[in-house]
Design a protein around this motif. Structure first.
Motif, PDB file in Angstrom:
ATOM      1  N   ASN A 186      -9.543  25.516 -14.573  1.00 20.04           N
ATOM      2  CA  ASN A 186      -9.332  25.863 -13.186  1.00 20.04           C
ATOM      3  C   ASN A 186      -8.340  24.378 -12.905  1.00 20.04           C
ATOM      4  O   ASN A 186      -9.076  22.938 -13.331  1.00 20.04           O
ATOM      5  N   TYR A 187      -7.125  24.212 -12.475  1.00 20.21           N
ATOM      6  CA  TYR A 187      -6.257  23.146 -12.165  1.00 20.21           C
ATOM      7  C   TYR A 187      -6.308  22.820 -10.695  1.00 20.21           C
ATOM      8  O   TYR A 187      -6.245  23.965  -9.739  1.00 20.21           O
ATOM      9  N   ALA A 242      -6.501  17.418 -11.184  1.00 16.66           N
ATOM     10  CA  ALA A 242      -8.257  17.175 -11.623  1.00 16.66           C
ATOM     11  C   ALA A 242      -7.974  18.807 -11.959  1.00 16.66           C
ATOM     12  O   ALA A 242      -7.349  19.923 -12.076  1.00 16.66           O
ATOM     13  N   THR A 243      -9.045  18.859 -13.644  1.00 13.10           N
ATOM     14  CA  THR A 243      -8.975  19.998 -14.284  1.00 13.10           C
ATOM     15  C   THR A 243     -10.349  19.966 -14.602  1.00 13.10           C
ATOM     16  O   THR A 243     -11.726  19.300 -14.245  1.00 13.10           O
ATOM     17  N   ASN A 244     -11.382  21.346 -14.602  1.00 11.15           N
ATOM     18  CA  ASN A 244     -12.428  22.027 -14.628  1.00 11.15           C
ATOM     19  C   ASN A 244     -12.378  22.901 -15.457  1.00 11.15           C
ATOM     20  O   ASN A 244     -11.621  24.070 -15.171  1.00 11.15           O
ATOM     21  N   LEU A 246     -13.735  20.314  -8.342  1.00 11.69           N
ATOM     22  CA  LEU A 246     -12.500  19.382  -9.196  1.00 11.69           C
ATOM     23  C   LEU A 246     -12.693  18.578  -7.642  1.00 11.69           C
ATOM     24  O   LEU A 246     -12.847  18.800  -6.690  1.00 11.69           O
ATOM     25  N   VAL A 266      -4.678  25.474  -5.862  1.00  8.76           N
ATOM     26  CA  VAL A 266      -5.382  25.828  -7.590  1.00  8.76           C
ATOM     27  C   VAL A 266      -5.718  27.225  -8.138  1.00  8.76           C
ATOM     28  O   VAL A 266      -5.231  28.072  -7.079  1.00  8.76           O
TER      29      VAL A 266
END
Length: 601
Positions: free
Chosen positions: A554-555, A571-573, A582, A597
């Motif tokens: 997920n960005y 951000a990245t997760n 995030l 997102v």
């Protein structure tokens, strides 16, 4: 003095309460459809209806009485081409394509249908437009003659392309002939300055026309009665002269996390003949419980037969095609189709067509292969380039190999042959539905068991049109890890433009093609990533997301300009479950004002 004021008020009130004496516009049609205005009245082949003001819905004090002889309620009607005279007058008010059998078939010279108007003001003048148009096929020999009778006077103002006494002296001044078997040009019978008879009446009669047609033929087996009309109380037409602008749907794409799309096309069955049918046990007992599906999905209005619907699914338009002629007749030089956009974006695609060889351009029927069900070969860039064609238009037998090797393209358009898609009945088969259900039971598990499906795919199973060449509703179901919930369904109005917009949203290709620009996508069938508890921290920004899929990236992205389409990753997760957090840091110099997102497949 008080008495005089009271009398004056009474006179004014009485005048306001006499709608028959006021100006009005009223629409009427034979069979309602999705495009019928709520204030349009509906008539059958007999009986009377009080007309209503289109704006207010109030009764106007005028009654239309229908009488007929030998007229059959049947014959698919079409929608006039956008921008034609009938389209300008009737779009948004009368849906000529209507529901099942929306036409008035006139099969012999003795048959007729008559609209008699009563309650008119004999001291006023009226304006009338009416028409009909056969759908599904374009007949050049199905002419109708429309005649005004019982009026004290009138002025013809029929649209160009109609036949009047000026072209055919045998026609009277009160008659006009129209080729209603091929009237997508939107020609209309049109009379202005209609002065009713002393009793406040006049009539419009429809019959089959078998007279002379300069440069054409009129001796077909049928004509069609007027199935939609507009009556206005005014001397001349005072309606719109241009179509109101269509408003594009500017809603953002709402479908995330899908990498690969499979589309299977089935044929010619209304959804109510599939849902719950004992002929379709696999669909009802296996597919529907694990899919999300539509109860209000339809083919575009008047878009018949098969070929225009297949074209619409990849281009958002039928290119004014309303028959099943081969590509040699209906080929297109246009580059407005989704596969052109996929090529430009570097996204792989193929169509898997059952019963083709894969060595030639399959632009003619062969065995159980119907070229009308292969929209790609109608485009010149495919049909005239053997190498390009054979790279993308492949035999269906290759799909199993590509699934096994995990080499399927990202867009897979699958067409069974005309037996397996529920179109043609096999000898000894109890139903075409059994044939299609059995084919799906054999083939769909191969897709669902594949690595491509497990790695973020969606399978759409779509019917092209209804069982009687009607709009439906027709079947549309989707299987994916991203559907809202197994068995979820809605009654929202969708059509093939919605499916096309969905494909474009999944792959992020633009611009929206033709009617897809005005449609809603199928996003309601899918999970939507939800954002919660956003908050600013020291030099950072944090939010939580839900409806994620474990293992997916997920960005958190940002942009300063929504119209630019340029987004930066902040951000990245990788989600470990159905939620993720995030956090974007170092935002001091960040100029972006909009955040989103995105979940990757």
């Amino acid at each position: 003095m008080v008495s005089r004021v009271f009398v004056l008020a009474t006179i004014l009130w009485t005048a306001l309460c006499l709608p028959a004496l006021a100006q009005f516009v009223a629409f009427n049609e034979f069979a309602a459809g999705t495009g019928t205005h709520p204030n349009t009245t509906i008539t059958g082949t007999s009986g009377s209806v009080g007309l209503r003001d289109t704006v207010t819905g109030a009764a106007v004090g005028v009654t239309v009485t229908v009488t007929s002889a030998g007229v059959v309620a049947g014959g698919v009607q079409a929608v006039p081409d956008h921008g034609t005279p009938a389209s300008v007058v009737f779009d948004g008010f009368v849906d000529f394509s209507g529901t099942l059998n929306p036409g008035l078939e006139i099969d012999t010279a003795a048959d007729f249908v008559t609209y008699t108007f009563s309650g008119l003001d004999p001291n006023s003048e009226y304006n009338f437009q009416g028409t009909a148009m056969r759908g599904n096929k374009l007949y050049t020999d199905r002419w109708s003659v429309f005649e005004i009778t019982g009026a004290a006077s009138f002025t013809p103002r029929h649209t160009p392309g109609t036949l009047t006494t000026a072209q055919v002296p045998a026609l009277t001044s009160g008659q006009v002939a129209i080729n209603t078997g091929n009237n997508i040009q939107g020609q209309m019978a049109w009379w202005e300055h209609i002065r009713p008879a002393a009793g406040g009446t006049f009539a419009i009669t429809s019959r089959q026309y078998t007279g002379v047609v300069p440069g054409g033929v009129s001796n077909g087996t049928k004509g069609y009665g007027i199935c939609g009309f507009r009556l206005q109380k005014t001397a001349v037409y005072a309606g719109r002269t241009n179509l109101p602008p269509r408003t594009p749907n500017l809603a953002p794409a709402s479908i995330n996390g899908i990498k690969t799309v499979f589309v299977i096309l089935m044929e010619n069955h209304d959804w109510n003949t599939i849902l719950g049918s004992s002929f379709c046990p696999y669909i009802n007992n296996t597919l529907l419980p694990q899919s999300a599906y539509c109860d209000g999905y339809r083919s575009p209005r008047g878009n018949h037969p098969s070929e225009p619907n297949y074209l619409w699914l990849i281009a958002g338009t039928n290119f004014n095609i309303r028959d099943d002629s081969p590509p040699s007749v209906n080929h297109q030089s246009s580059t407005s189709a989704i596969f052109y956009q996929l090529d430009a974006a570097g996204i792989s695609w193929k169509t898997y067509q059952e019963d083709i060889s894969g060595t030639v351009v399959p632009d003619v029927d062969s065995g159980q292969y119907g070229v009308r069900h292969n929209p790609f070969v109608f485009f010149d860039s495919v049909r005239n380039n053997l190498n390009y064609c054979t790279n993308h238009v492949r035999p269906y037998t290759e799909l199993a190999r590509d699934l096994t090797n995990n080499t399927v393209p990202r867009f897979c358009f699958i067409t069974p042959n005309v037996t397996n898609d529920m179109h043609d009945l096999s000898p000894g088969s109890p139903s075409t539905r059994v044939q299609g259900d059995n084919w799906l039971a054999r083939e769909v598990p191969k897709i669902l068991a594949s690595a491509a499906y497990a790695n973020g795919a969606a399978l759409f199973i779509i019917f092209d049109e209804g069982s009687s060449d009607g709009e439906g509703p027709i079947g549309m179901m989707v299987l994916s890890a991203r559907i809202k919930a197994p068995g979820y369904h809605n009654a929202t109005y969708y059509n093939h433009s919605s499916a096309l917009r969905t494909f474009q949203d999944i792959f992020g290709v633009r611009p929206y093609l033709a009617d897809a620009a005005y449609a809603s996508n199928l996003g309601d069938l899918f999970k939507t990533i939800s954002v919660s508890t956003p908050r600013w921290l020291t030099n950072s920004f944090r939010l939580n997301v839900t409806n994620t899929i474990a293992g997916r990236i997920n960005y958190l992205q940002g942009t300063a300009d929504l119209l630019s389409g340029t987004w930066s990753n902040l951000a990245t997760n990788v989600a470990t479950g159905t939620g993720a957090t995030l956090t974007a840091t170092n935002l001091g110099a960040f100029p972006h004002r909009f955040l989103r997102v995105v979940e990757l497949p």
